[in-house]
Design a protein around this motif. Structure first.
Motif: not given
Length: 328
Positions: A169-170, A215-224
């Motif tokens: 999860d980071m 298909a459901v991912l909202q935005g990206d994961k760059k904050s973590y």
């Protein structure tokens, strides 16, 4: 070294036996972890379009896969869940359901192949309606609140018989929190494989299709997840996770980050694994299907690259195919 012609580097390459004799690295089935997608909607399997040759496995099929892994000498399987979308919610509650898909999958593998280790992903993205690894509020991922949920998820997995808890999860501080919880509940021998250097990468697309989060991912994961530009940050992340109680560490993705694998392995001397992720798998398979490369040859070459960089093990969707080749 003497200059040419006293030194001819090609001398040692002339015969198969001499090449084998002076080989600096060796790849065996013992180096492989089989990444498998298990599903509560597969009966018995469902193909993953973006990953030719990879299927979501139902529990009965998973049992057969575990027996195959044991027969091939693959030490461990890493399981990733694809659950019915109706079971998802904003909090990822299904992640800590004691009768959920992951605990069932753990028990299935252990019953079918007791000598195969089970590695379980700890993150909320397969279980949330927003596709993120943690709890979300007003568009932001909550760190400390997520860690509390990850502890519950890890304990459910340990109770079901998981050998290796693998937080991907980071979130900051989750390794120490999970280690403390495992110790407090008597799971002193349960290992932690930390995804310590996990990058915000474009190579995860096929995997997100496989588990149903893309298909459901909202935005990206760059904050973590980590910035692909950073190396020193990876060393700090690993140092923190080792200090908090990680037994092994992971670099993800694999091939684009071989420099990170090498630096971590050399710096810390702890078992360092690399994840040959879905995008890497898909590229090799797509190029092979078009006749542009020799698929098996490139597969084996890519796996050897991880060993050359210092990886103690490789998590890969290629594991059974590679093991068959390595075992002759």
């Amino acid at each position: 070294m003497s200059a040419f012609p006293a030194t001819r580097m090609r001398r040692l390459r002339q015969a198969d036996w001499s090449r084998r004799l002076v080989s600096e690295n060796t790849l065996t089935a013992n180096d492989l972890v089989w990444a498998v997608v298990v599903s509560d909607t597969a009966d018995p399997t469902e193909p993953v379009a973006a990953m030719p040759g990879v299927e979501r496995l139902g529990l009965d099929t998973l049992a057969n896969a575990a027996k195959r892994a044991e027969m091939l000498g693959i030490p461990a399987m890493a399981i990733f869940p694809h659950i019915d979308p109706a079971k998802k919610d904003e909090k990822g509650s299904e992640a800590f359901n004691k009768d959920g898909l992951v605990p069932q999958a753990i028990r299935t593998i252990k019953e079918a192949a007791p000598n195969v280790g089970v590695i379980c992903d700890v993150a909320l993205d397969p279980f949330t309606t927003h596709g993120h690894d943690g709890l979300m509020q007003d568009g932001a991922i909550l760190n400390d609140e997520t860690v509390n949920v990850l502890i519950k998820q890890a304990l459910v997995q340990a109770e079901a018989g998981c050998d290796v808890i693998a937080p991907s999860d980071m979130m900051d501080g989750r390794i120490g929190a999970i280690r403390d919880a495992l110790e407090a509940h008597g799971f002193t021998d349960t290992m932690i494989l930390s995804y310590a250097a996990k990058y915000a990468s474009g190579f995860y697309g096929p995997y997100r299709e496989a588990i149903g989060s893309g298909a459901v991912l909202q935005g990206d994961k760059k904050s973590y997840q980590m910035d692909p530009a950073n190396t020193e940050e990876a060393l700090r992340e690993v140092a923190l996770d080792i200090d908090e109680g990680a037994d092994m560490v992971m670099v993800k993705p694999g091939l684009p980050y071989l420099d990170i694998v090498q630096r971590i392995s050399e710096t810390f001397g702890v078992p360092t694994l690399a994840f040959q992720v879905s995008g890497e798998y898909a590229m090799i398979e797509a190029a092979a299907a078009n006749g542009w490369i020799d698929g098996n040859r490139v597969m084996m070459e890519s796996l050897m690259a991880f060993k050359r960089a210092g990886a103690a093990g490789i998590v890969t969707y290629f594991a059974p195919r590679a093991a068959e080749i390595l075992n002759g």
